[in-house]
Design a protein around this motif. Structure first.
Motif, PDB file in Angstrom:
ATOM      1  N   ASN A  43       2.408 -12.213   9.283  1.00  0.00           N
ATOM      2  CA  ASN A  43       1.410 -11.820  10.277  1.00  0.00           C
ATOM      3  C   ASN A  43       1.200 -10.312  10.133  1.00  0.00           C
ATOM      4  O   ASN A  43       2.108  -9.583   9.750  1.00  0.00           O
ATOM      5  CB  ASN A  43       1.805 -12.242  11.684  1.00  0.00           C
ATOM      6  CG  ASN A  43       3.048 -11.574  12.208  1.00  0.00           C
ATOM      7  OD1 ASN A  43       4.092 -11.598  11.561  1.00  0.00           O
ATOM      8  ND2 ASN A  43       2.949 -10.980  13.381  1.00  0.00           N
ATOM      9  N   TYR A  44      -0.006  -9.887  10.388  1.00  0.00           N
ATOM     10  CA  TYR A  44      -0.396  -8.513  10.079  1.00  0.00           C
ATOM     11  C   TYR A  44      -1.398  -8.007  11.098  1.00  0.00           C
ATOM     12  O   TYR A  44      -1.928  -8.758  11.926  1.00  0.00           O
ATOM     13  CB  TYR A  44      -1.025  -8.451   8.673  1.00  0.00           C
ATOM     14  CG  TYR A  44      -2.391  -9.094   8.624  1.00  0.00           C
ATOM     15  CD1 TYR A  44      -3.550  -8.316   8.720  1.00  0.00           C
ATOM     16  CD2 TYR A  44      -2.542 -10.463   8.527  1.00  0.00           C
ATOM     17  CE1 TYR A  44      -4.808  -8.910   8.707  1.00  0.00           C
ATOM     18  CE2 TYR A  44      -3.783 -11.063   8.508  1.00  0.00           C
ATOM     19  CZ  TYR A  44      -4.914 -10.280   8.599  1.00  0.00           C
ATOM     20  OH  TYR A  44      -6.158 -10.862   8.600  1.00  0.00           O
ATOM     21  N   ALA A  45      -1.682  -6.728  10.999  1.00  0.00           N
ATOM     22  CA  ALA A  45      -2.749  -6.090  11.773  1.00  0.00           C
ATOM     23  C   ALA A  45      -3.469  -5.130  10.843  1.00  0.00           C
ATOM     24  O   ALA A  45      -2.914  -4.682   9.834  1.00  0.00           O
ATOM     25  CB  ALA A  45      -2.175  -5.338  12.970  1.00  0.00           C
ATOM     26  N   VAL A  46      -4.701  -4.814  11.187  1.00  0.00           N
ATOM     27  CA  VAL A  46      -5.487  -3.840  10.432  1.00  0.00           C
ATOM     28  C   VAL A  46      -5.493  -2.538  11.229  1.00  0.00           C
ATOM     29  O   VAL A  46      -5.851  -2.515  12.404  1.00  0.00           O
ATOM     30  CB  VAL A  46      -6.928  -4.338  10.192  1.00  0.00           C
ATOM     31  CG1 VAL A  46      -7.738  -3.290   9.449  1.00  0.00           C
ATOM     32  CG2 VAL A  46      -6.927  -5.658   9.431  1.00  0.00           C
ATOM     33  N   SER A  47      -5.087  -1.471  10.574  1.00  0.00           N
ATOM     34  CA  SER A  47      -5.048  -0.162  11.240  1.00  0.00           C
ATOM     35  C   SER A  47      -6.465   0.398  11.362  1.00  0.00           C
ATOM     36  O   SER A  47      -7.375  -0.043  10.648  1.00  0.00           O
ATOM     37  CB  SER A  47      -4.174   0.805  10.447  1.00  0.00           C
ATOM     38  OG  SER A  47      -4.847   1.230   9.271  1.00  0.00           O
ATOM     39  N   PRO A  48      -6.668   1.381  12.241  1.00  0.00           N
ATOM     40  CA  PRO A  48      -7.993   2.007  12.352  1.00  0.00           C
ATOM     41  C   PRO A  48      -8.481   2.609  11.030  1.00  0.00           C
ATOM     42  O   PRO A  48      -9.676   2.736  10.808  1.00  0.00           O
ATOM     43  CB  PRO A  48      -7.790   3.093  13.414  1.00  0.00           C
ATOM     44  CG  PRO A  48      -6.638   2.622  14.231  1.00  0.00           C
ATOM     45  CD  PRO A  48      -5.740   1.891  13.258  1.00  0.00           C
ATOM     46  N   GLU A  49      -7.547   2.953  10.136  1.00  0.00           N
ATOM     47  CA  GLU A  49      -7.916   3.524   8.834  1.00  0.00           C
ATOM     48  C   GLU A  49      -8.234   2.444   7.798  1.00  0.00           C
ATOM     49  O   GLU A  49      -8.538   2.768   6.658  1.00  0.00           O
ATOM     50  CB  GLU A  49      -6.782   4.398   8.297  1.00  0.00           C
ATOM     51  CG  GLU A  49      -6.392   5.557   9.189  1.00  0.00           C
ATOM     52  CD  GLU A  49      -5.448   5.136  10.332  1.00  0.00           C
ATOM     53  OE1 GLU A  49      -5.469   5.822  11.366  1.00  0.00           O
ATOM     54  OE2 GLU A  49      -4.742   4.125  10.200  1.00  0.00           O
ATOM     55  N   GLY A  50      -8.137   1.177   8.176  1.00  0.00           N
ATOM     56  CA  GLY A  50      -8.456   0.090   7.244  1.00  0.00           C
ATOM     57  C   GLY A  50      -7.293  -0.330   6.366  1.00  0.00           C
ATOM     58  O   GLY A  50      -7.495  -0.967   5.333  1.00  0.00           O
ATOM     59  N   ARG A  51      -6.085  -0.016   6.770  1.00  0.00           N
ATOM     60  CA  ARG A  51      -4.906  -0.455   6.023  1.00  0.00           C
ATOM     61  C   ARG A  51      -4.302  -1.668   6.710  1.00  0.00           C
ATOM     62  O   ARG A  51      -4.425  -1.828   7.926  1.00  0.00           O
ATOM     63  CB  ARG A  51      -3.890   0.681   5.938  1.00  0.00           C
ATOM     64  CG  ARG A  51      -4.447   1.863   5.162  1.00  0.00           C
ATOM     65  CD  ARG A  51      -3.402   2.944   4.993  1.00  0.00           C
ATOM     66  NE  ARG A  51      -3.997   4.067   4.292  1.00  0.00           N
ATOM     67  CZ  ARG A  51      -4.123   5.281   4.819  1.00  0.00           C
ATOM     68  NH1 ARG A  51      -3.692   5.527   6.028  1.00  0.00           N
ATOM     69  NH2 ARG A  51      -4.660   6.239   4.107  1.00  0.00           N
ATOM     70  N   LEU A  52      -3.638  -2.507   5.930  1.00  0.00           N
ATOM     71  CA  LEU A  52      -2.967  -3.674   6.484  1.00  0.00           C
ATOM     72  C   LEU A  52      -1.520  -3.299   6.766  1.00  0.00           C
ATOM     73  O   LEU A  52      -0.868  -2.651   5.939  1.00  0.00           O
ATOM     74  CB  LEU A  52      -3.012  -4.837   5.506  1.00  0.00           C
ATOM     75  CG  LEU A  52      -4.407  -5.245   5.022  1.00  0.00           C
ATOM     76  CD1 LEU A  52      -4.303  -6.371   4.011  1.00  0.00           C
ATOM     77  CD2 LEU A  52      -5.284  -5.658   6.175  1.00  0.00           C
ATOM     78  N   VAL A  53      -1.016  -3.720   7.907  1.00  0.00           N
ATOM     79  CA  VAL A  53       0.348  -3.402   8.304  1.00  0.00           C
ATOM     80  C   VAL A  53       1.051  -4.690   8.699  1.00  0.00           C
ATOM     81  O   VAL A  53       0.491  -5.523   9.409  1.00  0.00           O
ATOM     82  CB  VAL A  53       0.370  -2.401   9.486  1.00  0.00           C
ATOM     83  CG1 VAL A  53       1.788  -2.095   9.921  1.00  0.00           C
ATOM     84  CG2 VAL A  53      -0.381  -1.130   9.130  1.00  0.00           C
ATOM     85  N   PHE A  54       2.282  -4.845   8.227  1.00  0.00           N
ATOM     86  CA  PHE A  54       3.113  -5.967   8.660  1.00  0.00           C
ATOM     87  C   PHE A  54       4.545  -5.485   8.816  1.00  0.00           C
ATOM     88  O   PHE A  54       4.898  -4.390   8.376  1.00  0.00           O
ATOM     89  CB  PHE A  54       3.011  -7.155   7.698  1.00  0.00           C
ATOM     90  CG  PHE A  54       3.538  -6.921   6.316  1.00  0.00           C
ATOM     91  CD1 PHE A  54       4.861  -7.218   5.999  1.00  0.00           C
ATOM     92  CD2 PHE A  54       2.717  -6.417   5.317  1.00  0.00           C
ATOM     93  CE1 PHE A  54       5.346  -7.009   4.719  1.00  0.00           C
ATOM     94  CE2 PHE A  54       3.190  -6.210   4.031  1.00  0.00           C
ATOM     95  CZ  PHE A  54       4.519  -6.506   3.732  1.00  0.00           C
ATOM     96  N   ARG A  55       5.343  -6.313   9.472  1.00  0.00           N
ATOM     97  CA  ARG A  55       6.752  -5.990   9.677  1.00  0.00           C
ATOM     98  C   ARG A  55       7.591  -6.955   8.858  1.00  0.00           C
ATOM     99  O   ARG A  55       7.219  -8.107   8.664  1.00  0.00           O
ATOM    100  CB  ARG A  55       7.114  -6.107  11.153  1.00  0.00           C
ATOM    101  CG  ARG A  55       6.464  -5.011  11.984  1.00  0.00           C
ATOM    102  CD  ARG A  55       6.668  -5.199  13.455  1.00  0.00           C
ATOM    103  NE  ARG A  55       8.094  -5.286  13.807  1.00  0.00           N
ATOM    104  CZ  ARG A  55       8.517  -5.438  15.060  1.00  0.00           C
ATOM    105  NH1 ARG A  55       7.656  -5.511  16.051  1.00  0.00           N
ATOM    106  NH2 ARG A  55       9.807  -5.526  15.311  1.00  0.00           N
ATOM    107  N   THR A  56       8.744  -6.473   8.409  1.00  0.00           N
ATOM    108  CA  THR A  56       9.633  -7.320   7.630  1.00  0.00           C
ATOM    109  C   THR A  56      11.080  -6.886   7.837  1.00  0.00           C
ATOM    110  O   THR A  56      11.351  -5.738   8.196  1.00  0.00           O
ATOM    111  CB  THR A  56       9.265  -7.301   6.130  1.00  0.00           C
ATOM    112  OG1 THR A  56      10.029  -8.290   5.441  1.00  0.00           O
ATOM    113  CG2 THR A  56       9.501  -5.946   5.502  1.00  0.00           C
ATOM    114  N   ALA A  57      11.982  -7.806   7.585  1.00  0.00           N
ATOM    115  CA  ALA A  57      13.408  -7.512   7.626  1.00  0.00           C
ATOM    116  C   ALA A  57      13.854  -7.044   6.244  1.00  0.00           C
ATOM    117  O   ALA A  57      13.106  -7.124   5.271  1.00  0.00           O
ATOM    118  CB  ALA A  57      14.185  -8.765   8.042  1.00  0.00           C
ATOM    119  N   GLU A  58      15.073  -6.579   6.169  1.00  0.00           N
ATOM    120  CA  GLU A  58      15.655  -6.260   4.869  1.00  0.00           C
ATOM    121  C   GLU A  58      15.724  -7.554   4.062  1.00  0.00           C
ATOM    122  O   GLU A  58      15.933  -8.619   4.615  1.00  0.00           O
ATOM    123  CB  GLU A  58      17.073  -5.696   5.039  1.00  0.00           C
ATOM    124  CG  GLU A  58      17.152  -4.436   5.887  1.00  0.00           C
ATOM    125  CD  GLU A  58      16.561  -3.220   5.212  1.00  0.00           C
ATOM    126  OE1 GLU A  58      16.607  -3.135   3.974  1.00  0.00           O
ATOM    127  OE2 GLU A  58      16.056  -2.349   5.921  1.00  0.00           O
TER     128      GLU A  58
END
Length: 145
Positions: A43-58
């Protein structure tokens, strides 16, 4: 999308493709490590700058991105008789600075499953392409034969 039965596939420009990415929250991340490709739903989000961001574990996903940051990310949507698909080719990196992490926190990106995911990863798109599809019956194959 246009309802043109003569052209059931249309190409989207980068701006339209990015707009479509922002309407969804689940995509597929493709990484290559050791000559082998892996695919991960994230699952992800799009930043205001147009980059994709997601979270992950080690783990293997994060380790692979550190070694080989070039990635492909795909998001699809299907509704009724239409669909679209957007593909992002870019470079992924773990966010390290407090300022970057604080900006990522503002996206309110939460894990979908009850696991701790402390690492934020950002994909900077190098190329974005998208297509729209209108479903329909297969044309007659042997017309005129």
């Amino acid at each position: 999308m246009d309802d043109n039965p003569d052209n059931p596939i249309i190409e989207f420009d980068e701006q339209r493709s990015l707009e479509l990415l922002a309407t969804e929250s689940l995509g597929r991340l493709v990484t290559v490590s050791g000559g082998s490709a892996d695919i991960f739903p994230v699952n992800y989000a799009v930043s205001p700058e147009g980059r994709l961001v997601f979270r992950t574990a080690e783990g293997s996903k994060l380790a692979g991105l550190t070694i080989h940051p070039d990635v492909v990310f795909q998001v699809d949507n299907i509704e009724d008789q239409r669909a679209w698909s957007v593909i992002v080719r870019g470079e992924a990196r773990r966010l390290d600075s407090f300022a970057e992490i604080n900006r990522a926190e503002e996206l309110d990106l939460k894990p979908w499953i009850p696991t701790l995911k402390y690492n934020f990863v950002e994909i900077t798109p190098e190329k974005i392409s998208g297509r729209g599809f209108t479903f329909g019956e297969e044309p007659e194959r042997y017309v005129g034969y």
